[in-house]
Each structure stands twice: as structure tokens, then as C-alpha cells.
Design a protein around this motif. Structure first.
Motif, mmCIF file in Angstrom:
data_model
loop_
_atom_site.group_PDB
_atom_site.id
_atom_site.type_symbol
_atom_site.label_atom_id
_atom_site.label_comp_id
_atom_site.label_asym_id
_atom_site.label_seq_id
_atom_site.Cartn_x
_atom_site.Cartn_y
_atom_site.Cartn_z
ATOM 1 N N THR A 138 0.825 -1.207 0.000
ATOM 2 C CA THR A 138 0.000 0.000 0.000
ATOM 3 C C THR A 138 0.862 1.261 0.000
ATOM 4 O OG1 THR A 138 -0.203 -0.194 2.410
ATOM 5 C CG2 THR A 138 -1.978 -1.110 1.069
ATOM 6 N N ALA A 139 2.179 1.089 -0.107
ATOM 7 C CA ALA A 139 3.073 2.231 -0.301
ATOM 8 C C ALA A 139 2.856 2.890 -1.660
ATOM 9 C CB ALA A 139 4.532 1.785 -0.181
ATOM 10 N N VAL A 140 2.055 2.267 -2.534
ATOM 11 C CA VAL A 140 1.766 2.875 -3.842
ATOM 12 C C VAL A 140 0.867 4.102 -3.700
ATOM 13 C CG1 VAL A 140 2.043 0.698 -5.091
ATOM 14 C CG2 VAL A 140 -0.232 1.366 -4.252
ATOM 15 N N TYR A 141 0.258 4.295 -2.536
ATOM 16 C CA TYR A 141 -0.595 5.457 -2.321
ATOM 17 C C TYR A 141 0.199 6.604 -1.694
ATOM 18 C CZ TYR A 141 -4.220 1.924 -3.006
ATOM 19 O OH TYR A 141 -4.983 0.905 -3.519
ATOM 20 N N ASP A 142 -0.320 7.800 -1.822
ATOM 21 C CA ASP A 142 0.307 8.975 -1.237
ATOM 22 C C ASP A 142 0.340 8.817 0.282
ATOM 23 O OD1 ASP A 142 1.075 11.476 -0.309
ATOM 24 O OD2 ASP A 142 -0.383 12.588 -1.506
ATOM 25 N N PHE A 160 10.478 6.637 -3.458
ATOM 26 C CA PHE A 160 10.924 5.771 -4.554
ATOM 27 C C PHE A 160 10.337 4.370 -4.455
ATOM 28 C CE2 PHE A 160 14.213 4.955 -1.322
ATOM 29 C CZ PHE A 160 14.277 3.567 -1.340
ATOM 30 N N ASN A 161 10.136 3.863 -3.228
ATOM 31 C CA ASN A 161 9.627 2.496 -3.102
ATOM 32 C C ASN A 161 8.241 2.361 -3.713
ATOM 33 O OD1 ASN A 161 8.663 4.127 -0.931
ATOM 34 N ND2 ASN A 161 8.166 2.317 0.263
ATOM 35 N N GLY A 162 7.367 3.327 -3.438
ATOM 36 C CA GLY A 162 6.034 3.289 -4.012
ATOM 37 C C GLY A 162 6.044 3.464 -5.517
ATOM 38 N N ARG A 163 6.922 4.326 -6.004
ATOM 39 C CA ARG A 163 6.997 4.552 -7.458
ATOM 40 C C ARG A 163 7.465 3.291 -8.183
ATOM 41 N NH1 ARG A 163 9.126 9.626 -5.695
ATOM 42 N NH2 ARG A 163 11.267 8.941 -6.118
ATOM 43 N N ILE A 164 8.451 2.605 -7.623
ATOM 44 C CA ILE A 164 8.951 1.375 -8.261
ATOM 45 C C ILE A 164 7.892 0.281 -8.209
ATOM 46 C CG2 ILE A 164 10.653 -0.485 -8.055
ATOM 47 C CD1 ILE A 164 12.654 1.714 -7.147
ATOM 48 N N LEU A 165 7.147 0.192 -7.116
ATOM 49 C CA LEU A 165 6.079 -0.794 -7.023
ATOM 50 C C LEU A 165 4.986 -0.509 -8.056
ATOM 51 C CD1 LEU A 165 5.842 -1.146 -3.153
ATOM 52 C CD2 LEU A 165 6.361 -2.999 -4.744
ATOM 53 N N ILE A 181 -2.647 -8.556 -8.420
ATOM 54 C CA ILE A 181 -1.810 -7.690 -7.595
ATOM 55 C C ILE A 181 -2.424 -7.650 -6.198
ATOM 56 C CG2 ILE A 181 -0.822 -5.394 -7.304
ATOM 57 C CD1 ILE A 181 0.041 -6.686 -9.931
ATOM 58 N N LEU A 182 -1.639 -7.982 -5.184
ATOM 59 C CA LEU A 182 -2.109 -7.912 -3.799
ATOM 60 C C LEU A 182 -1.271 -6.884 -3.057
ATOM 61 C CD1 LEU A 182 -3.925 -8.908 -1.515
ATOM 62 C CD2 LEU A 182 -2.243 -10.724 -1.069
ATOM 63 N N ARG A 183 -1.895 -5.753 -2.747
ATOM 64 C CA ARG A 183 -1.205 -4.674 -2.032
ATOM 65 C C ARG A 183 -1.414 -4.858 -0.533
ATOM 66 N NH1 ARG A 183 -3.775 0.042 -5.926
ATOM 67 N NH2 ARG A 183 -2.380 -0.280 -7.731
ATOM 68 N N PRO A 271 8.088 9.558 8.116
ATOM 69 C CA PRO A 271 7.545 9.473 6.752
ATOM 70 C C PRO A 271 6.712 8.213 6.518
ATOM 71 C CG PRO A 271 9.873 10.069 6.715
ATOM 72 C CD PRO A 271 9.558 9.674 8.119
ATOM 73 N N MET A 272 6.882 7.194 7.365
ATOM 74 C CA MET A 272 6.142 5.946 7.209
ATOM 75 C C MET A 272 4.713 6.049 7.743
ATOM 76 S SD MET A 272 8.331 3.893 5.794
ATOM 77 C CE MET A 272 7.698 2.250 6.121
ATOM 78 N N MET A 273 4.427 7.092 8.509
ATOM 79 C CA MET A 273 3.107 7.240 9.117
ATOM 80 C C MET A 273 2.173 7.990 8.177
ATOM 81 S SD MET A 273 4.210 8.238 13.014
ATOM 82 C CE MET A 273 5.148 7.099 14.043
#
Length: 303
Positions: A138-142, A160-165, A181-183, A271-273
Motif C-alpha cells: 500500500t506504499a503505492v498510495y500517497d 521511490f519504493n512506491g513509485r517502483i512498485l 496484484i495484492l497490495r 515518513p512511514m506514518m
């Protein structure tokens, strides 16, 4: 029928263990693709396949000999029918994420296409491509967005992690439109003790605002969701999370009470929160049932 688990870490091992308990998968062969030999104690139905996903030659060689890795009594003339891609990078760098999630995925899909077996001896027709499930995040979301998010919500990652995913997901669906795809949200479980250890030690902090949310899924439920989506060949994007998103302060406070530790102090926001509430409704609509719909109960069982 043969299941290939590419990337055999905590989640891969949990998938194999859940498969051993699931009547739909108990009689199937499982290949665990990993660079180093995993501990397969108590998993006689799982065979190790040595390969480095970042190396296309390594992956092609391993898959070309995949059936030879199985116990003699389970070998057959079938090719790999189901694939779970759940590799994880060893370090949090852009290069490591790209090598693991995108390059590794591309290498595996290319090798699978090259090593598919003929339908019948003496014919050039190939077997049906395996159904592929890619474990994303779910890092693909803002990370700073608010509100309820589901599979239709915009993917606008800042890191970058979300963008690469996102790039990996898009590439897979362009090559394999029927892929899954399972997020997954934040995974917790018996093998993931860092949060409990930090709360017990009094080093965890929580934001002052209750807007920051905890979205979690138990490791066993994540593994069960993978097998459920694969067995029903559910295509498309799904969010894997439990049914009780809650303020971080609520979760951390409950864990501190269970552990007999002081309530966490307020501190800076990392930043992870984030402030999102993730919805699992699409996954539940497929008939999937969570064993641990509430992370507080899940953590209580671990403690």
C-alpha cells in the motif's frame, strides 16, 4: 499442479505452511525459489529451487530444471501453474528496490515464458501461462493522503519504493492482463517482533494527532489471502489489510498495556506514518474471511 513461490522469506514460508493446512493445496507441489537454502523442516511438499532473481541466466537455468527439484514421487509432466512473487529487498535503497521488484519480476516472467512445456509430446503448442500473483504494498498510495482508500484510489506515491512498485504492477499487468496484484498493508506476526520490542523498551513514540492511522494484516492472513486469490484465479488489484484501521496511538497504547510497559510518549511524525484508512471490501467480496480482523486481538495472541 505446481506452485512456485519466488522469494522465500517470512511471507513465502507462511504461504507454504498455510498451503499444508489448506485442502485445496495439500496435494500440490511447491517450489521455493531463493538464493540460499531455506529451512524446510516440516514441509516435505516444498522443494528448494536455487536462483538469484536479479540474474536472468540464474532464473532461466533454475526453471529449466524446476521439475527435477521435486521429490521423485511428485514429479509429473506439468509445468508451473501458479506463481507468487513475494521477493523483498535486502536494503532500503532505490537500486535494491528496482532490482528486486521490477528487474527480478521481469526476469522471472521471461524465464517462465521460455520454459513452458508443450501440451503434448511432439507438438509445439505450449501449456497455458501460469497465474501470477505479485505481492505489492500500500506504499503505492500517497503517504500523506487522508480518507478511505480502496483499489480505485489514485496511486501517487511520494517515495521511490512506491513509485517502483507502481511501475512493477503496471509492467506485469501489461504483460499478463489476468495477473493478480495484492497490495499488503503493514504485516505483523510471530516472526515480526520489532514493534513489540520497541514498545516494551519504551522507545516507540506516537504522533500527537489521532489522524495518523495503523493499517495492519497478520502474516497468516496475508498468506491465506494469497492462496485464496490464486485458487480462485482472481485477477486484478486487491488490498490486503484487516478490517479495523485505528489511530496509531490506540494500537500502541493497547500493546503497551498488554506488555505492561509505559504508554508511548508523543513524538515526531515519521515518513512511514499516514492518515489513510485502507478498505479490504473488495477482498472480502471474493469470499475471503480473515482469521484476525482486528490487529489488537492478533497481537494479543502473539504476546
Amino acid at each position: 499442479m505446481t506452485l512456485l513461490i519466488a522469494g522465500f522469506g517470512d511471507l513465502g514460508l507462511a504461504i507454504a505452511k498455510q498451503a499444508a493446512q489448506d485442502p485445496k493445496w495439500q496435494t500440490e507441489s511447491i517450489l521455493a525459489l531463493k538464493r540460499s537454502k531455506p529451512d524446510l523442516t516440516g514441509l516435505p511438499h516444498v522443494s528448494w529451487l536455487k536462483a538469484d532473481l536479479a540474474n536472468p541466466v540464474s532464473v532461466e537455468g533454475a526453471l529449466a530444471n524446476a521439475m527435477h527439484a521435486l521429490p521423485r514421487q511428485t514429479r509429473n509432466n506439468e509445468s508451473i501453474t501458479h506463481v507468487v512473487y513475494c521477493a523483498a529487498p535486502n536494503e532500503r535503497t532505490e537500486a535494491a528496490y528496482r532490482a528486486t521488484y521490477l528487474t527480478g519480476l521481469q526476469n522471472l516472467v521471461g524465464a517462465l515464458d521460455k520454459t513452458r512445456l508443450p501440451q503434448q509430446t511432439g507438438t509445439s503448442a505450449q501449456t497455458e501461462p501460469p497465474h501470477i500473483l505479485f505481492v505489492s504494498s500500500t506504499a503505492v498510495y500517497d503517504s500523506q493522503a487522508q480518507g478511505v482508500f480502496d483499489e480505485t484510489s489514485p496511486t501517487e506515491p511520494r517515495a521511490f519504493n512506491g513509485r517502483i512498485l507502481c511501475e512493477s504492477e503496471a509492467w506485469l499487468l501489461s504483460q499478463c492482463p489476468k495477473a493478480t496484484i495484492l497490495r499488503l498493508s503493514g504485516i505483523y506476526g510471530p516472526t515480526k517482533q520489532r514493534l513489540l520490542q520497541s514498545i516494551a523498551a519504551g522507545t516507540s513514540t506516537v504522533p500527537e494527532s489521532n489522524e495518523y492511522m495503523a493499517n495492519r494484516i497478520h502474516l497468516d492472513d496475508a498468506a491465506r489471502a494469497v492462496l485464496h486469490l490464486l485458487s480462485d484465479r482472481c485477477s486484478g488489484v486487491f488490498i490486503g489489510t484487516d478490517s479495523c484501521p485505528m489511530p496509531l496511538a490506540t494500537l500502541y497504547g493497547a500493546l503497551a498495556q498488554m506488555l505492561g510497559a509505559p504508554a508511548p510518549k508523543t513524538g515526531d511524525v515519521s515518513p512511514m506514518m499516514g492518515k489513510k484508512r485502507l478498505s479490504n471490501q473488495k477482498l472480502l467480496d471474493t469470499g475471503f474471511e480473515l482469521k484476525w480482523p482486528d490487529s489488537i486481538a492478533g497481537y494479543q495472541a502473539i504476546i
